[in-house]
Design a protein around this motif. Structure first.
Motif, PDB file in Angstrom:
ATOM      1  N   MET A 154      10.825 -23.569  42.167  1.00 48.47           N
ATOM      2  CA  MET A 154      10.788 -22.054  41.975  1.00 48.47           C
ATOM      3  C   MET A 154       9.223 -21.697  42.333  1.00 48.47           C
ATOM      4  SD  MET A 154      11.344 -19.493  38.986  1.00 48.47           S
ATOM      5  CE  MET A 154      12.757 -20.343  39.017  1.00 48.47           C
ATOM      6  N   SER A 155       9.247 -20.632  43.352  1.00 47.28           N
ATOM      7  CA  SER A 155       8.086 -20.130  43.926  1.00 47.28           C
ATOM      8  C   SER A 155       7.288 -19.183  43.307  1.00 47.28           C
ATOM      9  CB  SER A 155       8.471 -19.552  45.176  1.00 47.28           C
ATOM     10  OG  SER A 155       9.321 -18.502  45.265  1.00 47.28           O
ATOM     11  N   GLY A 156       7.666 -18.578  42.313  1.00 46.98           N
ATOM     12  CA  GLY A 156       6.754 -17.695  41.422  1.00 46.98           C
ATOM     13  C   GLY A 156       7.424 -17.478  40.259  1.00 46.98           C
TER      14      GLY A 156
ATOM     15  N   LEU B  32       8.228  -9.129  46.828  1.00 44.70           N
ATOM     16  CA  LEU B  32       7.676  -9.522  45.623  1.00 44.70           C
ATOM     17  C   LEU B  32       7.123 -10.974  45.486  1.00 44.70           C
ATOM     18  CD1 LEU B  32      10.324  -7.944  42.783  1.00 44.70           C
ATOM     19  CD2 LEU B  32       7.745  -7.730  42.953  1.00 44.70           C
ATOM     20  N   LYS B  33       7.759 -11.857  46.663  1.00 43.34           N
ATOM     21  CA  LYS B  33       7.330 -13.297  46.729  1.00 43.34           C
ATOM     22  C   LYS B  33       5.894 -13.113  47.507  1.00 43.34           C
ATOM     23  CE  LYS B  33      12.060 -14.725  47.740  1.00 43.34           C
ATOM     24  NZ  LYS B  33      12.786 -14.987  48.950  1.00 43.34           N
ATOM     25  N   PRO B  34       5.091 -14.342  47.275  1.00 49.81           N
ATOM     26  CA  PRO B  34       5.542 -15.382  46.430  1.00 49.81           C
ATOM     27  C   PRO B  34       5.245 -15.316  44.942  1.00 49.81           C
ATOM     28  CG  PRO B  34       3.215 -15.884  47.541  1.00 49.81           C
ATOM     29  CD  PRO B  34       4.096 -14.273  47.773  1.00 49.81           C
ATOM     30  N   GLU B  35       4.267 -14.302  44.478  1.00 53.57           N
ATOM     31  CA  GLU B  35       4.228 -14.393  43.135  1.00 53.57           C
ATOM     32  C   GLU B  35       5.312 -14.297  42.420  1.00 53.57           C
ATOM     33  OE1 GLU B  35       3.074 -12.144  45.527  1.00 53.57           O
ATOM     34  OE2 GLU B  35       0.791 -12.313  45.763  1.00 53.57           O
ATOM     35  N   TYR B  36       6.336 -13.514  42.681  1.00 55.64           N
ATOM     36  CA  TYR B  36       7.505 -13.280  41.825  1.00 55.64           C
ATOM     37  C   TYR B  36       8.670 -13.503  42.148  1.00 55.64           C
ATOM     38  CZ  TYR B  36       3.768 -11.069  39.428  1.00 55.64           C
ATOM     39  OH  TYR B  36       2.521 -10.612  38.615  1.00 55.64           O
TER      40      TYR B  36
ATOM     41  N   GLY C 197      19.459 -12.644  44.824  1.00 57.85           N
ATOM     42  CA  GLY C 197      18.678 -13.239  43.902  1.00 57.85           C
ATOM     43  C   GLY C 197      19.020 -14.750  44.073  1.00 57.85           C
ATOM     44  N   SER C 198      17.830 -15.720  43.704  1.00 59.31           N
ATOM     45  CA  SER C 198      17.912 -16.746  44.193  1.00 59.31           C
ATOM     46  C   SER C 198      18.918 -17.786  43.332  1.00 59.31           C
ATOM     47  CB  SER C 198      16.539 -17.738  43.616  1.00 59.31           C
ATOM     48  OG  SER C 198      16.160 -17.346  42.216  1.00 59.31           O
ATOM     49  N   GLY C 199      19.370 -17.268  42.105  1.00 60.67           N
ATOM     50  CA  GLY C 199      20.287 -18.137  41.523  1.00 60.67           C
ATOM     51  C   GLY C 199      19.685 -19.203  40.579  1.00 60.67           C
ATOM     52  N   VAL C 200      18.614 -19.402  40.461  1.00 57.23           N
ATOM     53  CA  VAL C 200      17.896 -20.408  40.059  1.00 57.23           C
ATOM     54  C   VAL C 200      17.879 -19.836  38.332  1.00 57.23           C
ATOM     55  CG1 VAL C 200      15.805 -21.882  39.379  1.00 57.23           C
ATOM     56  CG2 VAL C 200      16.436 -21.105  41.896  1.00 57.23           C
TER      57      VAL C 200
END
Length: 143
Positions: free
Chosen positions: A1-3, A23-27, A60-63
């Protein structure tokens, strides 16, 4: 997870794609929702760490193994739509961020996406500094 994991609710994938990237990399947007009705069905699953059985969007990342820290609604969501989704998560402590529609904005397009992103990111940073993204805070916060 990056953020910091969040859920994003938007009316168009075109704008959603740009907001998610910026929004990346913070969120990290782990799930994107297109309608209030879909949000009311999908978001409770995501908050339990599960993929929803059906998705209104593939963005969305789906994580799903990291609990989202906030649900962010884009400017296309009015009070009734936000309230509808909020009812589906009423038993969960999670901040809901809603666009302040009283603030003048450019028409929907690239400039709109840039401005809404700036406001959203600023509010997320503010809530994070205040310790309100820790899972104990709920309510609707305007950005």
């Amino acid at each position: 997870m990056s953020g910091v994991p969040i859920i994003l609710c938007g009316k168009t994938e075109q704008i959603g794609t740009g907001v998610i990237e910026n929004l990346k990399p913070e969120y990290e947007v782990i799930h994107f929702v297109l309608t209030a009705e879909a949000g009311a069905e999908e978001i409770p699953c995501v908050l339990r760490g599960q993929a929803p059985p059906t998705k209104s969007s593939g963005l969305g990342s789906g994580v799903y193994d990291s609990r989202p820290k906030a649900i962010v609604f884009g400017g296309g969501y009015d009070d009734a739509a936000v309230d509808f989704v909020a009812q589906s998560v009423a038993d969960t402590s999670i901040p809901l961020l809603k666009a302040d529609l009283s603030i003048p904005m450019p028409p929907v397009g690239p400039e709109y996406g840039k401005r809404i992103l700036e406001r959203c990111k600023h509010k997320l940073e503010e809530l994070e500094k205040e310790g309100k993204l820790n899972g104990s805070e709920s309510g609707i916060f305007l950005y």
